[in-house]
Design a protein around this motif. Structure first.
Motif, PDB file in Angstrom:
ATOM      1  N   SER A 166       0.850  -1.193   0.000  1.00  0.00           N
ATOM      2  CA  SER A 166       0.000   0.000   0.000  1.00  0.00           C
ATOM      3  C   SER A 166       0.882   1.239   0.000  1.00  0.00           C
ATOM      4  N   VAL A 167       0.536   2.197  -0.857  1.00  0.00           N
ATOM      5  CA  VAL A 167       1.249   3.464  -0.909  1.00  0.00           C
ATOM      6  C   VAL A 167       1.052   4.237   0.392  1.00  0.00           C
ATOM      7  N   GLY A 168      -0.004   3.910   1.118  1.00  0.00           N
ATOM      8  CA  GLY A 168      -0.165   4.402   2.478  1.00  0.00           C
ATOM      9  C   GLY A 168      -0.790   5.771   2.617  1.00  0.00           C
ATOM     10  N   GLY A 169      -0.843   6.223   3.860  1.00  0.00           N
ATOM     11  CA  GLY A 169      -1.358   7.550   4.140  1.00  0.00           C
ATOM     12  C   GLY A 169      -2.704   7.556   4.840  1.00  0.00           C
ATOM     13  N   VAL A 170      -3.412   6.430   4.784  1.00  0.00           N
ATOM     14  CA  VAL A 170      -4.730   6.389   5.419  1.00  0.00           C
ATOM     15  C   VAL A 170      -4.611   5.631   6.746  1.00  0.00           C
ATOM     16  N   PRO A 171      -5.073   6.229   7.852  1.00  0.00           N
ATOM     17  CA  PRO A 171      -4.902   5.566   9.151  1.00  0.00           C
ATOM     18  C   PRO A 171      -5.864   4.381   9.318  1.00  0.00           C
ATOM     19  N   GLY A 172      -5.474   3.436  10.164  1.00  0.00           N
ATOM     20  CA  GLY A 172      -6.346   2.309  10.507  1.00  0.00           C
ATOM     21  C   GLY A 172      -6.416   1.235   9.446  1.00  0.00           C
ATOM     22  N   ASP A 173      -5.461   1.221   8.529  1.00  0.00           N
ATOM     23  CA  ASP A 173      -5.558   0.291   7.398  1.00  0.00           C
ATOM     24  C   ASP A 173      -4.904  -1.050   7.722  1.00  0.00           C
TER      25      ASP A 173
END
Lengths: 512, 512
Positions: A166-173
């Protein structure tokens, strides 16, 4: 010149020696120049620092690494000779001037980065040269290969290796903790390495560590994967693509990330991945803001993958609010354990199902979505997750209540009726980190309402958990101040007032 | 967090502290992040390094500078708090992204560079941002001003200050040692600061040091100038424009020089110069190759000077071969002393006369060239040079024979009849440095023939001087190997053969 060894017992990755100013002058070397050290048959190139008083004329201060490498004793004489800078410095200068590099030039640079033969200034120049003059695909492929080849590699002796990033950046993933068991349960091999949080409240490695150990050696990882088809380990414990660490140290203070693609794919290459799904969270509040940007990034991943012998599919996923209800290592680990039977938060389940089915499609599994749901709901995914937990050295019978969450707990209630209009990822991250996540594993946030939910005055919107009272206070202070969650009867149209200021006039006066 | 002081007695200009990995994690700081240290009313921002074993949990290692600033004792407790990076880091990021900076943003960066509040990575980024996106005149002016204002300044209490600078690159250029006495003898004030050689066989400070001391304090310089109208001192002994030193450390390994103009003019500004002549050696073998390049550089100097309240004239001068016959500190000092009565090598005298007369023109002196020649030939210039030598603490009666030159001496003779067609500056520099210059003041080269001179077989072409036998051997070896001086009956047309190679094919195969 012969100089007497003074051991400094200082740690540094780079081979550093300290010379007295006068000796350096005699040798014709300046700070950050290189010298060659010789003792018997041992030879090493070291980077020069200079002191006026700390090291006396006739002596040479050795950092621990150099002392170990040269097997040098205090008082022993070393032959010290000025040395040319590594050839790769020439390539860096060339790149800085805007020229493109040949694959063998790039591998020489990466080799010297990993061997710590380039100074901080020189590596910084290389990183910025890639930021200023974007890499060609050919350069990106050479860089990915060089980064993979200069580190450890995981050889599982098979060709069909699956992976997810995941490129990331979203919390709780915590999608990966669902996806890996689903995919492994279907008989596909997925040796998943994950990172710890740097600027987030939790990385997959932090979450998974609440369920079982994640710091495994390469040989242990192999055994886990042979036994279960999958793993969920911390990538930092094994030395995959070590050049990346040197680059991240530089990118982080400058807030630039010119090597995103090679950085991701070199690590996939190092574990032998052949089929990869890449999650690109998209929207307000994450790195990739629009569908167009997501498509462009996806196409770059796909093209670079091809050059590296990998089949890549990408998924642009909704990133405007946290995934699931839990934020923070322990809270998310609980949520993952509760969701692995398919009964978790709909957004988390939906995301895990979609990404898993993309990997199933690579294998040619028919009705992949239904197949994934079947694995989840039949309990096969849960069985596989517990197998992986056991293989990594955890308790396969772990229950939700076994995962400790912070004893300090405050519930935040709505002071109005209405709907949740938005939740700010960045504010969520800031509050969860202030509460102690990821260092305090039990700290974090548990949402009761998310975007679109109807709220009545007095309803709990979210809870904050912390392990320490002062961190709870800090988190509450920030939650109050920041635009965290918006509840109301309708959308508020005014975001911010920007009043006129006279400052510009003054600024121009400065010029005279 | 309270941590116990462990003094490291390590020197570094930057305020560095070393934390244990676990404490750093607790504080949420990474390598090169900042922490604020507090003890009583004392506060300091320091840059974080991290150790795993060298510093134990609960302790903090202090470099000498931090220990002194905080007046900290071993074992004492310091309060350590994470600190935001300085505001100027935001400006550097902005510049790196290609945006231009406001004057107050530039001065904040320079202030933080001088105060050592920015890391090597961050300063490197700033330097490269100026290399990638060329400075506007407005930025260059702000940078020059900020660099001058953050250092010491020489206030002589008058407005008409004259100065001279050479862009450099040509060996044997001791013009300044003639020019300063000429100008001072005419009653003009010229407080000349010079550099020591970094990559050359001699800087003006190195040459002048064979005649008298050059490391004077600011107050001493004032006295010398008040007494004699001039001086010839080492700029490095006074802290003019100290930011420049930090930038040079970064530019040197990268071989880039994006701040040439502000670097030169900030130092002129710091001594209060109003009228400046800038020498731009031009031709094969120096930095500026063509008349067009020289003109462009000259116009930039003139324009930037205007913004800084300075009148600048530039002179593009022939730089294809060394100036005069002598290379190396002592040999050049001898040549300067022999030339100050106007009887020296014609190229040296011609250059000194031209540049001096440009300064006379600023003052409105009529027939400036004749006036300069009169000052030289009447002995007024020599008298003034000896006054300056005395004022700086040297012997005003110094004779050529008092200046020691290397006892090792080898004469190189021509093995053919013909003419000298060219002399390579870079080879001359390499040989002179191999012989020991500038560190061994008596080492260097003395030419007997220069371009255009007729040579008979057996004539001495040049002599090499050295203080040490092994350096003489090294110099001879290099002189033999390198294309140093070309003597022949006619121009040789072939410079180099470049044979076809098959390497390119292989390189492209690598890509598959």
């Amino acid at each position: 010149m012969l100089l007497k060894v003074k051991p400094l017992r200082l740690e540094a990755k780079k081979p550093i020696v300290i010379l007295n100013k006068d000796d350096a002058w005699d040798l014709g070397v300046k700070p950050l120049d290189r010298v060659e050290l010789r003792a018997g048959k041992k030879r090493e190139i070291a980077i020069v620092n200079i002191a006026e008083r700390f090291i006396k004329t006739g002596s040479i201060g050795l950092y621990s690494r150099v002392q170990d490498d040269m097997n040098a004793k205090a008082g022993q004489l070393l032959k010290v000779i000025p040395s040319e800078p590594p050839e790769s410095l020439g390539f860096i200068r060339k790149r800085l001037a805007g020229n493109r590099l040949m694959p063998k030039e790039i591998s020489q640079i990466i080799r010297d980065v990993v061997d710590e033969r380039l100074s901080e200034i020189e590596i910084t120049s290389f990183v910025i040269s890639l930021y200023n003059h974007k890499m060609t695909m050919r350069e990106a492929a050479a860089l990915s290969r060089a980064m993979a080849l200069t580190g450890e590699t995981l050889d599982l002796g098979k060709k069909e290796i699956y992976d997810k990033h995941s490129v990331g950046g979203v919390p709780g993933d915590n999608t990966s903790i669902l996806l890996v068991p689903i995919v492994a349960a279907a008989g596909l091999t997925i040796p998943k390495t994950s990172s710890r949080a740097i600027t987030a409240p939790a990385g997959t490695a932090d979450r998974m560590e609440c369920l079982c150990p994640v710091e495994l050696e390469l040989e242990e990882i192999k055994q886990v994967v042979r036994k279960t088809n999958g793993c969920l380990v911390w990538g930092g414990a094994v030395d995959l693509a070590p050049a990346d660490d040197a680059f991240i140290r530089i990118e982080y203070p400058l807030s630039i990330d010119p090597m995103l693609l090679p950085s991701v794919l070199s690590k996939k290459k190092a574990v032998g991945a052949r089929y990869v799904v890449i999650d690109i969270p998209t929207g307000r509040g994450v790195k990739v803001k629009t569908a167009e940007e997501a498509e462009e990034l996806a196409n770059q991943f796909i093209e670079l993958g091809k050059k590296l012998g990998m089949m890549i599919s990408c998924a642009s996923t909704l990133g405007e609010q946290p995934i699931g209800y839990a934020i923070g290592p322990a809270l998310e680990a609980r949520e993952a354990l509760q969701s692995i039977d398919g009964t978790g938060p709909p957004d988390l389940i939906d995301k895990a199902v979609h990404l898993s089915s993309i990997l199933f499609d690579f294998k040619g599994i028919k009705n992949s979505r239904e197949k994934v749901l079947e694995i989840l709901k039949s309990g096969k995914a849960e069985k596989k997750l517990r197998e992986i937990i056991e293989a990594q050295g955890g308790d396969p019978k772990i229950k939700v209540a076994d995962i400790q969450i912070g004893p300090k707990n405050v519930r935040i209630k709505s002071n109005t009726n209405g709907k949740v209009w938005w939740i700010s990822n960045s504010a969520v991250i800031e509050v969860a980190r202030a509460a102690g996540a990821p260092k305090d594993k039990g700290a974090g946030i548990l949402f009761h309402k998310k975007i679109g939910d109807t709220v009545r005055k007095g309803d709990v919107l979210f809870e904050i958990f912390a392990e320490k009272a002062h961190k709870m206070n800090r988190a509450l202070k920030i939650a109050k101040k920041s635009k965290f969650i918006e509840v109301g009867r309708r959308f508020r149209m005014l975001l911010e007032k920007i009043p006129a200021r006279k400052e510009h006039e003054e600024l121009f006066v400065l010029e005279r």
